[in-house]
Design an enzyme around this catalytic site. Structure first.
Site, PDB file in Angstrom:
ATOM      1  N   ARG A 221       0.814  -1.229   0.000  1.00  0.00           N
ATOM      2  CA  ARG A 221       0.000   0.000   0.000  1.00  0.00           C
ATOM      3  C   ARG A 221       0.846   1.277   0.000  1.00  0.00           C
ATOM      4  O   ARG A 221       0.486   2.283   0.630  1.00  0.00           O
ATOM      5  CB  ARG A 221      -0.956   0.025   1.198  1.00  0.00           C
ATOM      6  CG  ARG A 221      -1.931  -1.113   1.240  1.00  0.00           C
ATOM      7  CD  ARG A 221      -2.917  -1.156   0.092  1.00  0.00           C
ATOM      8  NE  ARG A 221      -3.599  -2.425   0.067  1.00  0.00           N
ATOM      9  CZ  ARG A 221      -3.219  -3.466  -0.677  1.00  0.00           C
ATOM     10  NH1 ARG A 221      -2.183  -3.362  -1.502  1.00  0.00           N
ATOM     11  NH2 ARG A 221      -3.859  -4.612  -0.624  1.00  0.00           N
TER      12      ARG A 221
ATOM     13  N   SER B  94     -10.205   0.200   4.103  1.00  0.00           N
ATOM     14  CA  SER B  94      -9.361  -0.115   5.270  1.00  0.00           C
ATOM     15  C   SER B  94      -8.739   1.152   5.843  1.00  0.00           C
ATOM     16  O   SER B  94      -8.117   1.922   5.114  1.00  0.00           O
ATOM     17  CB  SER B  94      -8.242  -1.079   4.869  1.00  0.00           C
ATOM     18  OG  SER B  94      -8.803  -2.307   4.507  1.00  0.00           O
TER      19      SER B  94
ATOM     20  N   GLU C 295      -3.538   3.464   6.620  1.00  0.00           N
ATOM     21  CA  GLU C 295      -3.574   3.297   5.152  1.00  0.00           C
ATOM     22  C   GLU C 295      -4.300   4.512   4.574  1.00  0.00           C
ATOM     23  O   GLU C 295      -3.923   5.067   3.551  1.00  0.00           O
ATOM     24  CB  GLU C 295      -4.317   2.011   4.786  1.00  0.00           C
ATOM     25  CG  GLU C 295      -4.445   1.820   3.283  1.00  0.00           C
ATOM     26  CD  GLU C 295      -4.997   0.459   2.875  1.00  0.00           C
ATOM     27  OE1 GLU C 295      -4.748  -0.542   3.604  1.00  0.00           O
ATOM     28  OE2 GLU C 295      -5.699   0.396   1.854  1.00  0.00           O
TER      29      GLU C 295
HETATM   30  C1  LIG Z   1     -15.525   0.098  -0.140  1.00  0.00           C
HETATM   31  C2  LIG Z   1     -14.040   0.260  -0.358  1.00  0.00           C
HETATM   32  C3  LIG Z   1     -13.256  -0.872  -0.598  1.00  0.00           C
HETATM   33  C4  LIG Z   1     -11.878  -0.730  -0.807  1.00  0.00           C
HETATM   34  N1  LIG Z   1     -11.135  -1.850  -1.039  1.00  0.00           N
HETATM   35  C5  LIG Z   1      -9.809  -1.732  -1.290  1.00  0.00           C
HETATM   36  C6  LIG Z   1      -8.996  -2.882  -1.583  1.00  0.00           C
HETATM   37  O1  LIG Z   1      -9.474  -3.999  -1.660  1.00  0.00           O
HETATM   38  N2  LIG Z   1      -7.684  -2.689  -1.784  1.00  0.00           N
HETATM   39  C7  LIG Z   1      -7.094  -1.468  -1.739  1.00  0.00           C
HETATM   40  O2  LIG Z   1      -5.881  -1.359  -1.934  1.00  0.00           O
HETATM   41  N3  LIG Z   1      -7.838  -0.355  -1.455  1.00  0.00           N
HETATM   42  C8  LIG Z   1      -9.160  -0.464  -1.251  1.00  0.00           C
HETATM   43  N4  LIG Z   1      -9.894   0.657  -0.963  1.00  0.00           N
HETATM   44  C9  LIG Z   1      -9.237   1.991  -0.861  1.00  0.00           C
HETATM   45  C10 LIG Z   1      -9.197   2.781  -2.173  1.00  0.00           C
HETATM   46  O3  LIG Z   1     -10.257   2.421  -3.036  1.00  0.00           O
HETATM   47  C11 LIG Z   1      -7.870   2.598  -2.914  1.00  0.00           C
HETATM   48  O4  LIG Z   1      -6.779   3.051  -2.133  1.00  0.00           O
HETATM   49  C12 LIG Z   1      -7.867   3.368  -4.250  1.00  0.00           C
HETATM   50  O5  LIG Z   1      -6.817   2.956  -5.078  1.00  0.00           O
HETATM   51  C13 LIG Z   1      -7.774   4.875  -4.044  1.00  0.00           C
HETATM   52  O6  LIG Z   1      -7.994   5.482  -5.302  1.00  0.00           O
HETATM   53  P1  LIG Z   1      -8.660   6.923  -5.393  1.00  0.00           P
HETATM   54  O7  LIG Z   1      -8.647   7.347  -6.806  1.00  0.00           O
HETATM   55  O8  LIG Z   1      -9.978   6.922  -4.714  1.00  0.00           O
HETATM   56  O9  LIG Z   1      -7.592   7.751  -4.554  1.00  0.00           O
HETATM   57  P2  LIG Z   1      -7.845   9.038  -3.647  1.00  0.00           P
HETATM   58  O10 LIG Z   1      -8.480   8.657  -2.371  1.00  0.00           O
HETATM   59  O11 LIG Z   1      -8.495  10.116  -4.441  1.00  0.00           O
HETATM   60  O12 LIG Z   1      -6.321   9.434  -3.375  1.00  0.00           O
HETATM   61  C14 LIG Z   1      -5.463   8.548  -2.676  1.00  0.00           C
HETATM   62  C15 LIG Z   1      -4.031   9.062  -2.795  1.00  0.00           C
HETATM   63  O13 LIG Z   1      -3.606   8.989  -4.152  1.00  0.00           O
HETATM   64  C16 LIG Z   1      -3.192  10.269  -4.618  1.00  0.00           C
HETATM   65  N5  LIG Z   1      -3.597  10.384  -6.019  1.00  0.00           N
HETATM   66  C17 LIG Z   1      -4.816  10.136  -6.568  1.00  0.00           C
HETATM   67  N6  LIG Z   1      -4.774  10.346  -7.897  1.00  0.00           N
HETATM   68  C18 LIG Z   1      -3.520  10.775  -8.178  1.00  0.00           C
HETATM   69  C19 LIG Z   1      -2.861  11.186  -9.381  1.00  0.00           C
HETATM   70  N7  LIG Z   1      -3.486  11.208 -10.568  1.00  0.00           N
HETATM   71  N8  LIG Z   1      -1.565  11.570  -9.292  1.00  0.00           N
HETATM   72  C20 LIG Z   1      -0.913  11.550  -8.113  1.00  0.00           C
HETATM   73  N9  LIG Z   1      -1.479  11.172  -6.950  1.00  0.00           N
HETATM   74  C21 LIG Z   1      -2.763  10.782  -6.983  1.00  0.00           C
HETATM   75  C22 LIG Z   1      -3.933  11.266  -3.720  1.00  0.00           C
HETATM   76  O14 LIG Z   1      -3.274  12.512  -3.697  1.00  0.00           O
HETATM   77  C23 LIG Z   1      -3.895  10.537  -2.388  1.00  0.00           C
HETATM   78  O15 LIG Z   1      -2.638  10.699  -1.763  1.00  0.00           O
HETATM   79  C24 LIG Z   1     -11.283   0.554  -0.749  1.00  0.00           C
HETATM   80  C25 LIG Z   1     -12.088   1.677  -0.521  1.00  0.00           C
HETATM   81  C26 LIG Z   1     -13.445   1.544  -0.339  1.00  0.00           C
HETATM   82  C27 LIG Z   1     -14.288   2.768  -0.131  1.00  0.00           C
END
Ligand SMILES: Cc1cc2nc3c(=O)[nH]c(=O)nc-3n(C[C@H](O)[C@H](O)[C@H](O)COP(=O)(O)OP(=O)(O)OC[C@H]3O[C@@H](n4cnc5c(N)ncnc54)[C@H](O)[C@@H]3O)c2cc1C
Length: 303
Positions: free
Chosen positions: A176, A225, A295
């Site tokens: 992660r 998480s 995380e």
């Molecule tokens: C119901 C649920 C289930 C989930 N299950 C999992 C799972 O099984 N496994 C898992 O790993 N995670 C899981 N997650 C967490 C989450 O979905 C992941 O971490 C996901 O990859 C985050 O993506 P995001 O676009 O929403 O990131 P955001 O929350 O928008 O951002 C997360 C981080 O990434 C950075 N970021 C985003 N886009 C960019 C970009 N283009 N350039 C540079 N930095 C960027 C942001 O600045 C921030 O630091 C879950 C979340 C939920 C709500």
């Protein structure tokens, strides 16, 4: 010239939206967060580059993907939020098993695209509700798979508006997390899978989705998480064994289905969630000596 005047001046040069003091709650899965000083939604790379060059030196900039891993504080974000829209969610096939994808593409869309093109290795992405950009930053994954295993390269823009290509072999990915500079804005990525039978890919996707539905809550305001799993341990189990199940702070609760999922039950404030996080961390440390690591990403200002 101050930042706001600089940005107002750029407005005439670009067509992407620039918003001031817009509430951020709709940009996070928790549905929480105060206003952002500025939100910029670039229409294309040229606009992003022009914008960054015009505000050179200002570095309190954060990109938001789907906001499925980010808690935004009640005081909002006293800087610039970059939010990519549709023009950054392109997907195309490069060769028989290589895909180039814009960073705001949803993981699920990429997984479906790989299925349509009989490419295996992307099935786990059907279970993650984020974007590819967020997935790379977090090295997101589940059930033994993660982004690092399929990533070939990431194309990014630095805060001077210059584009860089970074090969996956030059990135240190860990559980992660990755060591890519915090100031890099990912714009697209190249990922590679293995050619496979469509039926087999579909079957794997369905079984992972079913497993997820069984293990984790859905249709709630959560960011997944809260804590990383410590080595050889599970955060949810440590939380449960430390007697924290059912703990709440205001309307911030711990999910009954999964102790590591914290939830805004409707009227929580971000500070309620942060208080819950601190309380759980303290209890787990007192009971087990294990210091849980977040995380979840927390951004913004406290009130
Ligand atoms: C119901 C649920 C289930 C989930 N299950 C999992 C799972 O099984 N496994 C898992 O790993 N995670 C899981 N997650 C967490 C989450 O979905 C992941 O971490 C996901 O990859 C985050 O993506 P995001 O676009 O929403 O990131 P955001 O929350 O928008 O951002 C997360 C981080 O990434 C950075 N970021 C985003 N886009 C960019 C970009 N283009 N350039 C540079 N930095 C960027 C942001 O600045 C921030 O630091 C879950 C979340 C939920 C709500």
């Amino acid at each position: 010239m101050n930042l706001l005047s600089q940005i107002k001046e750029i407005r005439s040069k670009i067509s992407g939206k620039i918003l001031f003091d817009e509430n951020l709650s709709k940009y996070s899965w928790f549905n929480l967060g105060g206003p952002a000083r500025v939100i910029f939604k670039p229409k294309n790379l040229n606009e992003l580059s022009i914008f960054l060059k015009n505000i050179k030196g200002f570095s309190n900039i954060k990109v938001l993907g789907a906001g499925s891993n980010t808690l935004i504080r009640d005081g909002g974000f006293n800087g610039i939020i970059i939010k990519f829209e549709k023009s950054f969610s392109h997907i195309s096939l490069f060769d028989k098993n290589t895909i180039i994808v814009g960073s705001s593409t949803l993981d699920k869309s990429l997984s479906n695209f790989a299925l349509e093109n009989s490419i295996s290795g992307f099935e786990f992405l059907s279970c993650i509700p984020g974007t590819i950009g967020g997935g790379i930053r977090m090295n997101s994954g589940c059930y033994g798979e993660d982004i690092s295993k399929i990533l070939l390269s990431v194309q990014a823009m630095d805060l001077d508006g210059r584009i860089k290509v970074i090969y996956a072999s030059d990135i240190n990915f860990s559980y992660r997390s990755c060591n890519l500079d915090d100031n890099l804005i990912f714009i697209s990525a190249t990922l590679k899978g293995i050619k496979n039978n469509k039926e087999k890919i579909k079957k794997k996707m369905n079984s992972l989705i079913e497993r997820k539905k069984k293990d984790q809550p859905s249709r709630i305001k959560t960011c997944g998480s809260t804590f990383k799993n410590p080595e050889n341990n599970k955060a949810w189990k440590l939380i449960k064994d430390s007697g924290c199940a059912g703990m709440k702070f205001g309307d911030a609760h711990i999910s009954e289905k999964h102790c590591n999922f914290f939830v805004n039950n409707g009227k929580a404030k971000s500070s309620d969630l942060e208080n819950l996080i601190h309380q759980v961390k303290k209890e787990v440390f007192n009971k087990t000596g294990i210091n849980l690591e977040l995380e979840l990403q927390i951004i913004g200002e406290k009130t």
